[in-house]
Design an enzyme around this catalytic site. Structure first.
Site, PDB file in Angstrom:
ATOM      1  N   ASP A 185      -9.270  24.820  28.278  1.00  0.00           N
ATOM      2  CA  ASP A 185      -8.930  24.271  29.594  1.00  0.00           C
ATOM      3  C   ASP A 185      -8.871  25.412  30.604  1.00  0.00           C
ATOM      4  OD1 ASP A 185      -7.359  21.391  30.521  1.00  0.00           O
ATOM      5  OD2 ASP A 185      -7.168  23.146  31.829  1.00  0.00           O
ATOM      6  N   ASN A 210      -4.986  11.505  28.156  1.00  0.00           N
ATOM      7  CA  ASN A 210      -4.525  10.828  29.364  1.00  0.00           C
ATOM      8  C   ASN A 210      -5.546   9.741  29.705  1.00  0.00           C
ATOM      9  OD1 ASN A 210      -2.294  12.544  29.665  1.00  0.00           O
ATOM     10  ND2 ASN A 210      -3.526  14.085  30.703  1.00  0.00           N
ATOM     11  N   GLY A 245      -2.270  10.451  34.584  1.00  0.00           N
ATOM     12  CA  GLY A 245      -2.674  11.792  35.004  1.00  0.00           C
ATOM     13  C   GLY A 245      -4.112  12.141  34.671  1.00  0.00           C
ATOM     14  N   GLN A 246      -4.925  11.135  34.301  1.00  0.00           N
ATOM     15  CA  GLN A 246      -6.332  11.445  34.027  1.00  0.00           C
ATOM     16  C   GLN A 246      -7.027  11.782  35.348  1.00  0.00           C
ATOM     17  OE1 GLN A 246      -8.626   8.383  32.013  1.00  0.00           O
ATOM     18  NE2 GLN A 246     -10.376   9.756  31.704  1.00  0.00           N
ATOM     19  N   HIS A 303     -11.469  13.026  27.121  1.00  0.00           N
ATOM     20  CA  HIS A 303     -11.195  14.338  26.520  1.00  0.00           C
ATOM     21  C   HIS A 303      -9.821  14.305  25.881  1.00  0.00           C
ATOM     22  CE1 HIS A 303     -10.051  14.247  30.763  1.00  0.00           C
ATOM     23  NE2 HIS A 303      -9.001  14.986  30.424  1.00  0.00           N
TER      24      HIS A 303
END
Ligand code: 5GP
Ligand code: ZN
Length: 116
Positions: A32, A89, A95-96, A102
């Site tokens: 990330d 998410n 909160g996506q 993913h």
């Protein structure tokens, strides 16, 4: 199967660089860009599905491959034994922000519960 304006499809296509840590024929895992834990890796199917529900509905074993890839990443990162969190998410209120499914593999520190 990809979407031209999808960030993660562009990472799969190598149009945008990523720090790839694991790859199979149908999955890709990369760090990330804004890590929230010592290990924070995103695991995706190379094909585009908007979220975990769409991936599971595709019903061809790909969700299974993504979860197995997430565990392989945890083993590779040395956190499979201490424990890690695998988070999908799903939808804006969760909160996506990137609508290419993913799984977040998070670990390397104590993680609190409940999540924020
Ligand atoms: P979400 O909020 O959709 O569950 O997670 C999206 C994740 O993608 C976030 O943790 C964010 O830091 C990460 N991210 C956003 N843009 C990029 C990028 O260009 N490269 C990488 N490696 N991660 C990204
Ligand atoms: Zn995509």
């Amino acid at each position: 199967m990809s979407e031209a304006d999808c960030l993660f499809c562009r990472i799969v296509a190598k149009e945008i660089p990523a720090d790839v840590v694991h790859e199979t024929e149908r999955t890709l895992a990369f760090r990330d860009i804004d890590p929230q834990a010592p290990t924070h890796v995103l695991v995706i199917p190379k094909d585009h599905y908007r979220d975990a529900a769409a991936l599971a509905a595709a019903d061809h074993g790909l969700a299974d491959e993504v979860i197995k890839a997430a565990h392989a990443v945890a083993e590779q990162e040395g956190i499979a034994g201490s424990g890690y969190r695998l988070v999908f998410n799903t939808g804006p209120q969760a909160g996506q922000t990137v609508f290419h499914v993913h799984g977040h593999v998070l670990g390397g520190r104590g993680l609190t519960w409940p999540p924020g």
